[in-house]
Design a protein around this motif. Structure first.
Motif, short mmCIF file in Angstrom:
data_model
loop_
_atom_site.label_atom_id
_atom_site.label_comp_id
_atom_site.label_asym_id
_atom_site.label_seq_id
_atom_site.Cartn_x
_atom_site.Cartn_y
_atom_site.Cartn_z
N HIS A 80 -4.06 5.69 8.87
CA HIS A 80 -5.38 5.56 8.27
C HIS A 80 -5.36 4.67 7.03
CE1 HIS A 80 -9.39 6.62 6.87
NE2 HIS A 80 -8.87 6.87 5.69
N THR A 81 -4.32 4.82 6.21
CA THR A 81 -4.27 4.06 4.95
C THR A 81 -3.59 2.72 5.13
OG1 THR A 81 -2.18 5.15 4.43
CG2 THR A 81 -4.18 6.13 3.50
N ALA A 133 -0.48 2.32 4.93
CA ALA A 133 0.57 2.30 3.90
C ALA A 133 1.88 1.75 4.46
CB ALA A 133 0.79 3.71 3.36
N ARG A 165 -2.96 5.41 -2.34
CA ARG A 165 -3.79 6.47 -1.78
C ARG A 165 -3.08 7.80 -2.00
NH1 ARG A 165 -8.10 5.14 1.47
NH2 ARG A 165 -8.79 7.00 0.39
N ASP A 211 -11.76 9.40 4.76
CA ASP A 211 -12.81 8.87 3.90
C ASP A 211 -14.19 9.21 4.44
OD1 ASP A 211 -11.20 7.66 1.83
OD2 ASP A 211 -10.44 6.40 3.45
N THR A 261 0.86 -1.18 0.00
CA THR A 261 0.00 0.00 0.00
C THR A 261 0.89 1.23 0.00
OG1 THR A 261 -1.60 -1.21 1.31
CG2 THR A 261 -1.89 1.17 1.19
N LEU A 287 1.28 5.39 0.01
CA LEU A 287 0.65 6.69 0.28
C LEU A 287 1.44 7.78 -0.44
CD1 LEU A 287 -1.20 8.71 1.82
CD2 LEU A 287 0.42 8.56 3.71
#
Ligand code: GDG
Length: 721
Positions: free
Chosen positions: A657-658, A660, A522, A557, A481, A483
């Protein structure tokens, strides 16, 4: 500047002065740069009571600083090596505190500073090295505010509980804070230093940034950060590849009777190196019968060091007694348990020993970095050899594929040694390959370049995307993931006179959309603007995460804006509102403006007298009721904030939050430095434009940022996820 010049003094038979070069990693790394920039090196030439003129050596001017025999005893052997050295190494040996040696330390630091000031051109960059010269940065700054000053501490910086013993603790920290960038070996050292700054001076610190009150008012930004030192890895490998060095390695094994396993320790004879612990563990393994003297030999090189300091004399006796005892107990006529050498050797001989050794033992009780560990790895181009490494050496932060030990745990150390001796070939190569990658990726040239980049901000920035940045973009593109966090003004949009006119340059939107369309990517905008204003100028697409007001406002989000404030801060905000409302109601011409994490009291429309009354009343009441507030004094406005959140915190929040595992962050402003400060070695920080930065990379303008985003999207698409 360093305590010692990179040359050794020698006298010819006719009494003439000879200078022998003492090539260390530092010299190798800095030599080309110093030659190109007409650099000078300021240091002590290694002989007391002699004065020398400045002289040239291989294109670098060396400026010798004289020391008397008495100063050598007090400043060097005394304060540096008998006070600071043991104190900074967690009081493994008791430090001594003497006022006379402190005075000598001040005098000699002053002499070094004077010599540097004379040599430094206007606006020059001065890089001061190590614990012997900690007062120099402040002395330079006071006399020469034009200089750019860096300091690198080669040894650890202790936790405050230990550091606090030093009677001159404030003077030393004050001295260091004269620098613009203070480099340490480990993250933990930089953290210990920042804590000492907070405890002793109460200055505020944010990540690696310390706000130090400046002479002319306002604050000066000092960076305290880790820059792990390294070695000239390619240089070591080159020596190791020489046929005569390999022949010598074979010869060493043969001379030792071709033991099945050759173990090696190479250290200055110093109590920090844990030589005694190593010998104890080895002795017990022989006594237990887990190792046999027929199969295993330990070669211990203990190079002579600080031989006139009492603790070192005692240590030598202690180690040599232990070696003698162990050999007496276990050696046979044909096999010596410990082959002990109290000598210095030429570098080629050291390399041959590294090549010959199956197991390298680094058992330091505390060590800034420990270059020997890295040298062993650099030399092993054959991919063989096992490194046993103390977790108390700075090198352990990077060399995770070594067998890491706690040398105080003798049983654990014994098990680690046995594991090293018995490790199958495949595992040895696998570990060594990964260790070598680390050491070659981050050699001493990378180290000095990254320090100097943080210090000077580099020169003019070229157009286009630098090759090393392209490479890193490909690496981060492979993240699970990713960011992509971007500042807006100055990064995606050129700066304009009226903030409301700012727009991202052409092509940015498309590049951002391409990233948004990729799975596992993201995108976030991290701005200093209030979110309402950011949304107006940036017109972010759906899916872009937003943080504004330097991290106080967030819109992840969720459709609405949230405030990143804890309940206590919200409570403070309401008290603040009550007090300021009451004041503005009672003083004509004043008004309040509510901001996400604070409130401003405007006095533009009030008479000068009424404005002064309102402001002093606000300060007084809030000083009593909410003493911890940040107060900013503007033109006709007084602003109180309940919190100074930074972009660094915003990035941490977005990372969490992500979920990442890699972050790429681009920004141009000083406030973006807080974000760069929280990036890890695996992340990518890109600074736009000139100026000092903690980012690993730099590009020229928003045009390059758009290119970079496109490149990132392409790289991610081609990973075929
Ligand atoms: C301080 C910090 C930090 C040793 N014996 C011989 C010899 N050496 C070389 C080694 C290595 C160097 O000396 C020692 O460096 P270390 O890093 O191991 O340790 P310190 O001397 O304590 O250095 C330390 C370092 O500064 C750098 O920042 O890593 O933590 O304490 O290069 O190979 N070299 C030769 N003959 C010897 O007999 N030629």
């Amino acid at each position: 500047m360093s305590n010692r010049l990179p040359v050794d003094f020698d006298e010819g038979a006719d009494g003439s002065t000879l200078w022998r070069k003492s090539p260390g990693g530092l010299v190798t790394a800095l030599e080309p740069l110093m030659r190109a920039s007409h650099g000078v090196w300021v240091g002590w030439p290694g002989v007391a009571d002699r004065e020398f003129e400045a002289f040239e050596n291989d294109g670098i001017t060396l400026i010798p600083v004289p020391l008397s025999e008495q100063e050598l005893e007090d400043y060097y052997e005394g304060f540096s090596n008998d006070t600071l050295w043991p104190l900074y190494h967690d009081v493994i040996a008791p430090p001594s505190y003497h006022r006379e040696t402190w005075e000598a330390y001040v005098t000699v630091n002053r002499r070094f500073a004077d010599a540097a000031m004379k040599a430094a051109a206007l606006g020059a960059t001065v890089w001061v090295h190590d614990y012997q010269l900690q007062l120099v940065p402040r002395m330079l700054r006071d006399a020469r505010p034009d200089l750019v000053i860096g300091f690198f501490n080669h040894i650890p910086f202790p936790p405050y509980g230990i550091y606090a013993q030093l009677p001159w603790r404030k003077q030393i920290v004050h001295g260091l804070l004269g620098a613009d960038v203070i480099g340490f070996q480990r993250i933990a050292d930089a953290g210990n230093f920042s804590r000492a700054v907070r405890r002793l001076f109460g200055y505020s610190t944010r990540g690696v940034v310390i706000d130090v009150p400046a002479d002319g008012g306002g604050t000066r930004r000092v960076v305290a950060k880790h820059f792990p030192i390294s070695i000239d890895a390619a240089g070591y490998e080159e020596i190791a590849r020489r046929p005569e060095v390999q022949a010598r390695a074979r010869q060493i094994r043969e001379d030792l009777g071709n033991p099945k396993t050759l173990m090696l320790g190479v250290d200055r004879l110093d109590y920090t190196k844990g030589i005694g612990h190593r010998i104890k563990a080895f002795g017990e393994l022989l006594a237990d019968g887990r190792l046999s003297v027929e199969d295993v030999t330990l070669v211990q090189i203990a190079s002579p060091s600080r031989e006139r300091v009492g603790t070192y004399m005692a240590l030598r006796d202690e180690i040599e007694l232990a070696v003698g005892r162990l050999n007496g107990d276990f050696s046979t006529i044909s096999h010596t348990a410990i082959s002990y050498h109290h000598h210095g050797y030429p570098r080629e001989e050291m390399v041959a020993m590294f090549l010959a050794a199956d197991v390298m033992l680094v058992t330091a009780l505390r060590d800034g970095m420990n270059l020997v560990a890295k040298e062993y790895v650099a030399v092993r181009f054959d991919g063989d050899g096992v490194l046993v490494l103390s977790e108390f050496a700075g090198a352990a932060d990077e060399l995770k594929q070594a067998i890491l030990i706690n040398p105080h745990d003798i049983d654990g150390t014994k098990d680690a040694i046995v594991k090293a001796v018995e490790m199958p070939r495949r595992e040895r190569t696998r570990r060594m390959r990964s260790l070598r990658r680390k050491v070659f990726e981050r050699d001493v040239a990378v180290w000095s370049a990254s320090f100097l980049r943080a210090l000077t901000g580099g020169a003019a920035v070229q157009a286009g995307i630098p090759v090393d940045l392209r490479k890193s973009v490909h690496e981060v593109a492979a993240a699970d993931t990713l960011l992509v966090a971007l500042d807006f003004d100055g990064t995606l949009a050129p700066h304009v006179d009226k903030p409301e006119d700012a727009r991202a340059i052409a092509g940015t939107r498309e590049a951002v959309q391409r990233l948004l369309d990729l799975p596992g990517v993201r995108v976030a905008f991290v701005s200093g603007r209030a979110l309402v204003s950011l949304r107006r100028v940036a017109q972010p697409q759906d899916g872009v995460l937003l943080t504004g007001s330097h991290g106080i406002e967030i819109q992840l989000d969720t459709p609405g804006i949230e405030l990143n404030l804890v309940s206590e801060e919200l409570e403070q905000l309401s008290v603040l509102g009550r007090i300021l409302d009451a004041i503005s109601d009672s003083v004509e011409g004043t008004s309040v403006e509510r901001k996400p994490a604070g409130i401003a009291l405007h006095t533009r429309l009030a008479t000068a007298e009424a404005a002064a009354v309102a402001q002093s009343e606000a300060r007084r009441q809030l000083g009593e009721e909410l003493p911890g507030l940040t107060v900013r004094d503007g033109k006709n406005v007084l602003e109180f904030s309940v919190r100074s959140v930074t972009k660094g915190e915003a990035v941490e929040l977005l990372r969490a939050h992500t979920g990442a595992d890699r972050v790429i962050y681009a920004g141009d402003d000083v406030t973006d430095e807080d974000a760069f400060a929280v990036l890890s070695d695996k992340d990518v920080g890109v600074k736009i434009g000139l100026g000092p930065t903690l980012a690993g990379y730099r590009v020229r303008s928003p045009a390059e940022v758009t290119q970079l985003l496109t490149l990132l999207a392409e790289a991610r698409e081609s990973t075929n996820r």
